[in-house]
Scaffold this active site. Structure first.
Site, short mmCIF file in Angstrom:
data_model
loop_
_atom_site.label_atom_id
_atom_site.label_comp_id
_atom_site.label_asym_id
_atom_site.label_seq_id
_atom_site.Cartn_x
_atom_site.Cartn_y
_atom_site.Cartn_z
N GLY A 185 1.15 33.41 13.53
CA GLY A 185 2.52 33.87 13.31
C GLY A 185 3.28 34.53 14.44
O GLY A 185 4.47 34.77 14.26
N GLY A 187 4.19 33.31 17.41
CA GLY A 187 4.80 32.40 18.38
C GLY A 187 6.32 32.43 18.40
O GLY A 187 6.97 32.75 17.40
N CYS A 190 7.66 29.92 15.93
CA CYS A 190 6.84 29.86 14.72
C CYS A 190 7.57 30.55 13.58
O CYS A 190 8.18 31.60 13.78
CB CYS A 190 5.55 30.60 15.04
P1 5GP Z 1 4.59 31.34 22.26
O1 5GP Z 1 3.87 31.49 23.57
O2 5GP Z 1 5.70 30.34 22.34
O3 5GP Z 1 5.03 32.65 21.69
O4 5GP Z 1 3.52 30.78 21.22
C1 5GP Z 1 2.88 29.55 21.41
C2 5GP Z 1 2.00 29.25 20.22
O5 5GP Z 1 2.76 29.15 19.01
C3 5GP Z 1 1.27 27.91 20.27
O6 5GP Z 1 0.18 27.90 21.14
C4 5GP Z 1 0.88 27.73 18.81
O7 5GP Z 1 -0.29 28.43 18.47
C5 5GP Z 1 2.05 28.36 18.07
N1 5GP Z 1 2.94 27.33 17.53
C6 5GP Z 1 3.48 26.27 18.16
N2 5GP Z 1 4.27 25.56 17.34
C7 5GP Z 1 4.24 26.18 16.14
C8 5GP Z 1 4.82 25.91 14.87
O8 5GP Z 1 5.61 24.98 14.67
N3 5GP Z 1 4.50 26.77 13.87
C9 5GP Z 1 3.66 27.81 14.06
N4 5GP Z 1 3.38 28.58 13.02
N5 5GP Z 1 3.11 28.11 15.24
C10 5GP Z 1 3.38 27.30 16.26
#
Ligand code: 5GP
Length: 351
Positions: A185, A187, A190
């Site tokens: 959660g 991301g 996300c």
């Molecule tokens: P960020 O670095 O952008 O904060 O987080 C990246 C991570 O977000 C990814 O490695 C993956 O675990 C998560 N993530 C990517 N796409 C999605 C999505 O559509 N839904 C959710 N719940 N998590 C995502």
């Protein structure tokens, strides 16, 4: 119903307390790590940052840019390259700088098995590191899948996730994972917390999961929620061995995506891998039984990723000098977090 009263923390809730140090310059700091993976017994040396297996981030172009950067950063390739393209990439570049990503569908398994039987794999330039990635790492089916892949090939380094609690980290390590990916959660794109109400503050998840993993000789990868270089320092300070980045690496030349020009400004579309955009692109739509758990955002085009990498690596080196850690490995031992009510001055905006 139960309530856990202990406060759980996110990156924004803490700062790292500076400490006396004998380090003269950030040039004296070594931010690479060396690991020998518990099950595969393979060795890793490099800066333990992994580009997320997302469209626009986990690309061949990103892997080539990381290769050029020469700090040993790695890329988790997104799951949607056709096998022909994957074989071509590995044949040219080998498997050192990438994690081959799979989910747990039959198609994913078929594709992996085909790769493992290929001449590229036999030539030694094939898959070394595997990222088995599902949104919810708590299912029995997922645990069984990790076991099955470990039995299939004892020499593959396996990273598996995502989970956020110690007991599940232990289970996955005992089932054959070398690295457990932590984060539900946090991301940037996300929406799981919004759609389901499920999650865990990321810094506390890292601290608790790292403790569980290290007790068994395993490692963790903190996945999601880093918005600025200082967040990476906090993740490593909390015990993360690897940190995975999505949003911070998005919007660059390496996205392999269309750059849209509107009113003189350039944009790139960035979306979660379970967003409606991703499901439409890769699966022909959102399946009826599920809601999308990711969003799609238009972000400013940011040029070559080399600039972002310089900021991230520079920030991390500087964090180490502030607490007197000569090597990244020492950062967690030298970290004292202080809880804060405010951390960044936003009088001129959030940048
Ligand atoms: P960020 O670095 O952008 O904060 O987080 C990246 C991570 O977000 C990814 O490695 C993956 O675990 C998560 N993530 C990517 N796409 C999605 C999505 O559509 N839904 C959710 N719940 N998590 C995502």
């Amino acid at each position: 119903m139960r309530i856990e009263e202990g406060v759980k923390l996110d990156f924004k809730d803490v700062l790292i307390r500076p400490k006396r140090s004998t380090l003269a310059s950030r040039k004296d700091v070594d931010i690479s790590r060396e690991f020998t993976f518990k099950w595969s017994a393979r060795r890793f040396k490099g800066v333990p940052i992994i580009a997320a297996n997302m469209d626009g981030v986990g690309t061949f172009a990103m892997a080539e840019a990381f290769e050029k950067n020469k700090n040993g950063l790695t890329v988790a390739l997104h799951k949607h390259y056709p096998i022909k393209d994957l074989l071509g990439f590995f044949k040219k570049n080998g498997g050192k700088s990438v994690w081959y990503s799979i989910g747990i569908t039959d198609d994913d398994q078929k594709k992996l098995k085909e790769f493992l039987k290929s001449d590229v794999q036999k030539s030694g330039k094939g898959i070394e590191k595997l990222c088995i990635d599902v949104a919810n790492g708590y299912s029995e089916q997922f645990v069984d899948f990790v076991k099955k892949i470990r039995d299939l090939d004892s020499g593959l380094t396996i990273m598996a996730g995502n989970v956020v609690t110690g007991e599940m980290v232990e289970e996955l390590i005992l089932c054959g994972a070398d690295v457990v990916k932590v984060g539900i959660g946090p991301g940037s794109v996300c929406t799981t917390r919004k759609m389901t109400g499920v999650g865990y503050p990321q810094l506390s998840a890292i601290i608790e999961c790292a403790d569980a993993a290290h007790g068994l000789g395993g490692l963790i990868c903190a996945d999601g929620g880093c918005t600025v270089p200082g967040d990476l320092a906090k993740a490593y300070g909390g015990g993360a061995d690897f940190v995975m980045l999505g949003g911070m690496l998005a919007g660059h030349d390496q996205a392999e995506q269309k750059i849209v020009k509107e009113g003189g400004t350039k944009y790139v579309q960035f979306y979660g891998m379970s967003s409606k955009d991703a499901m439409t692109k890769h699966k022909g739509g959102v399946a009826e039984y599920r809601a999308s758990e990711g969003k799609s955002v238009k972000i400013s085009y940011r040029g070559d990723v080399a600039g972002a990498l310089q900021d991230i690596l520079g920030g991390l080196r500087s964090a180490c000098t502030y607490v007197g850690a000569r090597r990244l490995k020492e950062l967690s031992k030298r970290t004292t977090f202080i809880r804060v009510t405010q951390q960044i001055n936003t009088v001129f905006g959030n940048e």
